[in-house]
Design an enzyme around this catalytic site. Structure first.
Site, mmCIF file in Angstrom:
data_model
loop_
_atom_site.group_PDB
_atom_site.id
_atom_site.type_symbol
_atom_site.label_atom_id
_atom_site.label_comp_id
_atom_site.label_asym_id
_atom_site.label_seq_id
_atom_site.Cartn_x
_atom_site.Cartn_y
_atom_site.Cartn_z
ATOM 1 N N ARG A 185 0.806 -1.227 0.000
ATOM 2 C CA ARG A 185 0.000 0.000 0.000
ATOM 3 C C ARG A 185 0.834 1.271 0.000
ATOM 4 O O ARG A 185 0.414 2.293 0.543
ATOM 5 C CB ARG A 185 -0.969 0.037 1.202
ATOM 6 C CG ARG A 185 -1.925 -1.103 1.294
ATOM 7 C CD ARG A 185 -2.864 -1.244 0.108
ATOM 8 N NE ARG A 185 -3.528 -2.523 0.199
ATOM 9 C CZ ARG A 185 -3.075 -3.626 -0.417
ATOM 10 N NH1 ARG A 185 -2.020 -3.585 -1.221
ATOM 11 N NH2 ARG A 185 -3.708 -4.764 -0.274
ATOM 12 N N SER A 234 -10.021 -0.278 4.353
ATOM 13 C CA SER A 234 -9.165 -0.499 5.528
ATOM 14 C C SER A 234 -8.535 0.827 5.946
ATOM 15 O O SER A 234 -7.908 1.505 5.136
ATOM 16 C CB SER A 234 -8.055 -1.497 5.195
ATOM 17 O OG SER A 234 -8.626 -2.763 4.962
ATOM 18 N N GLU A 304 -3.612 3.730 6.645
ATOM 19 C CA GLU A 304 -3.539 3.550 5.189
ATOM 20 C C GLU A 304 -4.300 4.719 4.523
ATOM 21 O O GLU A 304 -3.889 5.221 3.480
ATOM 22 C CB GLU A 304 -4.192 2.213 4.810
ATOM 23 C CG GLU A 304 -4.223 1.952 3.316
ATOM 24 C CD GLU A 304 -4.809 0.576 2.986
ATOM 25 O OE1 GLU A 304 -4.582 -0.397 3.746
ATOM 26 O OE2 GLU A 304 -5.513 0.481 1.963
HETATM 27 C C1 LIG Z 1 -15.246 -0.330 0.417
HETATM 28 C C2 LIG Z 1 -13.772 -0.131 0.105
HETATM 29 C C3 LIG Z 1 -12.964 -1.218 -0.126
HETATM 30 C C4 LIG Z 1 -11.600 -1.045 -0.404
HETATM 31 N N1 LIG Z 1 -10.834 -2.147 -0.638
HETATM 32 C C5 LIG Z 1 -9.534 -1.993 -0.950
HETATM 33 C C6 LIG Z 1 -8.720 -3.129 -1.227
HETATM 34 O O1 LIG Z 1 -9.162 -4.271 -1.227
HETATM 35 N N2 LIG Z 1 -7.403 -2.927 -1.522
HETATM 36 C C7 LIG Z 1 -6.859 -1.676 -1.551
HETATM 37 O O2 LIG Z 1 -5.655 -1.543 -1.828
HETATM 38 N N3 LIG Z 1 -7.614 -0.578 -1.280
HETATM 39 C C8 LIG Z 1 -8.935 -0.703 -0.984
HETATM 40 N N4 LIG Z 1 -9.685 0.400 -0.721
HETATM 41 C C9 LIG Z 1 -9.055 1.733 -0.684
HETATM 42 C C10 LIG Z 1 -9.030 2.485 -2.023
HETATM 43 O O3 LIG Z 1 -10.058 2.027 -2.890
HETATM 44 C C11 LIG Z 1 -7.673 2.367 -2.724
HETATM 45 O O4 LIG Z 1 -6.632 2.897 -1.920
HETATM 46 C C12 LIG Z 1 -7.676 3.100 -4.071
HETATM 47 O O5 LIG Z 1 -6.486 2.766 -4.749
HETATM 48 C C13 LIG Z 1 -7.749 4.622 -3.949
HETATM 49 O O6 LIG Z 1 -7.994 5.154 -5.245
HETATM 50 P P1 LIG Z 1 -8.808 6.515 -5.423
HETATM 51 O O7 LIG Z 1 -8.882 6.834 -6.857
HETATM 52 O O8 LIG Z 1 -10.104 6.432 -4.705
HETATM 53 O O9 LIG Z 1 -7.815 7.525 -4.707
HETATM 54 P P2 LIG Z 1 -8.192 8.701 -3.693
HETATM 55 O O10 LIG Z 1 -8.802 8.127 -2.475
HETATM 56 O O11 LIG Z 1 -8.920 9.753 -4.389
HETATM 57 O O12 LIG Z 1 -6.723 9.216 -3.337
HETATM 58 C C14 LIG Z 1 -5.827 8.380 -2.640
HETATM 59 C C15 LIG Z 1 -4.411 8.918 -2.881
HETATM 60 O O13 LIG Z 1 -4.094 8.750 -4.253
HETATM 61 C C16 LIG Z 1 -3.801 10.024 -4.838
HETATM 62 N N5 LIG Z 1 -4.312 9.994 -6.216
HETATM 63 C C17 LIG Z 1 -5.573 9.776 -6.629
HETATM 64 N N6 LIG Z 1 -5.634 9.805 -7.979
HETATM 65 C C18 LIG Z 1 -4.383 10.035 -8.415
HETATM 66 C C19 LIG Z 1 -3.791 10.191 -9.694
HETATM 67 N N7 LIG Z 1 -4.488 10.116 -10.842
HETATM 68 N N8 LIG Z 1 -2.452 10.407 -9.764
HETATM 69 C C20 LIG Z 1 -1.704 10.489 -8.651
HETATM 70 N N9 LIG Z 1 -2.206 10.372 -7.407
HETATM 71 C C21 LIG Z 1 -3.528 10.138 -7.291
HETATM 72 C C22 LIG Z 1 -4.486 11.053 -3.945
HETATM 73 O O14 LIG Z 1 -3.847 12.323 -4.031
HETATM 74 C C23 LIG Z 1 -4.289 10.408 -2.593
HETATM 75 O O15 LIG Z 1 -2.982 10.635 -2.120
HETATM 76 C C24 LIG Z 1 -11.051 0.254 -0.442
HETATM 77 C C25 LIG Z 1 -11.880 1.371 -0.214
HETATM 78 C C26 LIG Z 1 -13.225 1.178 0.043
HETATM 79 C C27 LIG Z 1 -14.095 2.391 0.262
#
Ligand SMILES: Cc1cc2nc3c(=O)[nH]c(=O)nc-3n(C[C@H](O)[C@H](O)[C@H](O)COP(=O)(O)OP(=O)(O)OC[C@H]3O[C@@H](n4cnc5c(N)ncnc54)[C@H](O)[C@@H]3O)c2cc1C
Length: 322
Positions: A185, A234, A304
């Site tokens: 992560r 998480s 995380e």
């Molecule tokens: C119900 C649920 C289940 C989940 N299960 C998992 C799982 O199984 N495994 C897991 O790893 N995660 C899980 N997550 C967490 C999350 O989905 C991941 O961390 C995901 O990768 C975040 O992506 P996002 O686009 O939503 O990023 P955001 O939440 O919008 O941002 C997270 C970080 O990424 C950066 N970011 C976003 N987009 C970009 C971009 N285009 N370029 C550069 N930086 C960027 C942001 O600035 C921030 O620092 C879960 C979340 C939920 C709500």
């Protein structure tokens, strides 16, 4: 100041610009205050314009993906929130799509493409390697940044390179995955790098196997996670050799509540929120759980979830020039 900033942004970008835009609606936790401005970038030029205005005005920026790993403070973010628009969606096969089972096929995926949609798209092309993304509600860019993973697989397994725009310099770059030190992560993706596209190496696989795997993964989520309540997945990283959920439960914190935020009774590493919740409630639960676990087991859990706009935030991931 906001009016002048919004005026400059509106004149410079083709995408939508909103003043004082509440960020709660851009996160899966549905809490958090406004950004001074929100830009939905629809081109690389839009990103370069934001970078230039941010540099000139000294206003910090924040990259927002699908907000599934973000906790934004109630007072909001005192700068420009940048989200990628539809121009950064989609996926295409790069090169030949023939070959026998197991043969490598590369795919180019837009930074804003939702992981579950991408997982289904590539399964439809009979390509394996991304099934784990079916239940990760983030974007490709967010998944690269976080090295998202599930069910024994992670982005590190498939990422070849990330095409990024560096917001501090306005320079486009292609960063090979091997240079991102992708581990559990986390990555060393520079905090000013916006992932606009990812090159992924997948492999030819049976469609029936892929759809079967994805359906099992979705069922596993329904059985083990509170997927129908707002959360950020998480909250804490698992410490080496242990699980954060087990430690939280052992510390008696399952069901612990502050205001409308609660440690989920379904999965102790999730915090769910009810109507009227504030970011401060979630933040307080995080701190109380961290302290309780440390008292009980001696382990200090690390988050995380990326926190934004709280006074003690570490600046990692949240870029800016202030
Ligand atoms: C119900 C649920 C289940 C989940 N299960 C998992 C799982 O199984 N495994 C897991 O790893 N995660 C899980 N997550 C967490 C999350 O989905 C991941 O961390 C995901 O990768 C975040 O992506 P996002 O686009 O939503 O990023 P955001 O939440 O919008 O941002 C997270 C970080 O990424 C950066 N970011 C976003 N987009 C970009 C971009 N285009 N370029 C550069 N930086 C960027 C942001 O600035 C921030 O620092 C879960 C979340 C939920 C709500």
């Amino acid at each position: 100041m906001t009016a002048a900033l919004v005026e400059q942004l509106s004149a410079a970008v083709s995408g939508e610009v909103r003043a004082d835009e509440p960020l709660a609606g851009y996160t899966t936790l549905k809490v958090g205050g406004p950004a001074q401005a929100l830009v939905r970038a629809e081109s690389v030029d839009d990103l370069l314009a934001v970078a230039e205005i941010s540099r000139r005005s000294g206003v910090p920026w924040l990259i927002v993906g699908r907000g599934s790993n973000l906790l934004v403070a109630d007072r909001g973010w005192p700068g420009v929130a940048v989200a990628l628009g539809r121009a950064f969606r989609g996926a295409e096969r790069a090169g030949s799509d023939g070959g026998s089972l197991g043969a490598a096929v590369e795919v180019l995926a837009g930074g804003a493409e939702p992981m579950p949609i991408l997982a289904n798209t590539v399964a439809g092309w009979h390509l394996g390697g991304l099934a784990f993304g079916v239940a990760i509600p983030g974007s490709v860019g967010g998944a690269v940044r976080m090295n998202a993973g599930a069910h024994g697989s992670q982005m590190r397994d498939v990422l070849v390179e990330a095409e990024v725009i560096r917001l501090t310099t306005g320079v486009p770059e292609c960063i090979p995955a091997v240079d991102l030190d992708m581990s559990y992560r986390q990555t060393t993706l520079p905090s000013d790098a916006v992932v606009v596209r990812a090159r992924l190496r997948l492999h030819r696989a049976s469609h029936a196997t892929l759809t079967g795997d994805m359906s099992e993964m979705r069922q596993w989520r329904r059985d083990h996670q509170p997927i129908n309540e707002p959360s950020c997945g998480s909250v804490f990283r698992n410490p080496p050799g242990d699980s954060a959920g087990r430690l939280i439960e052992a510390a008696g914190m399952k069901g612990h509540r502050v205001g409308a935020a609660e440690v989920s009774r379904v999965h102790a590493n999730f915090i769910t929120v009810g109507p009227g919740a504030r970011a401060a409630d979630v933040y307080a639960v995080i701190h109380e759980v961290t302290d309780a676990v440390e008292r009980q087991s001696g382990v200090r859990l690390q988050t995380e979830v990326v926190t934004v706009g709280f006074s003690s935030d570490h600046p990692t991931h949240v870029g800016g020039v202030s």
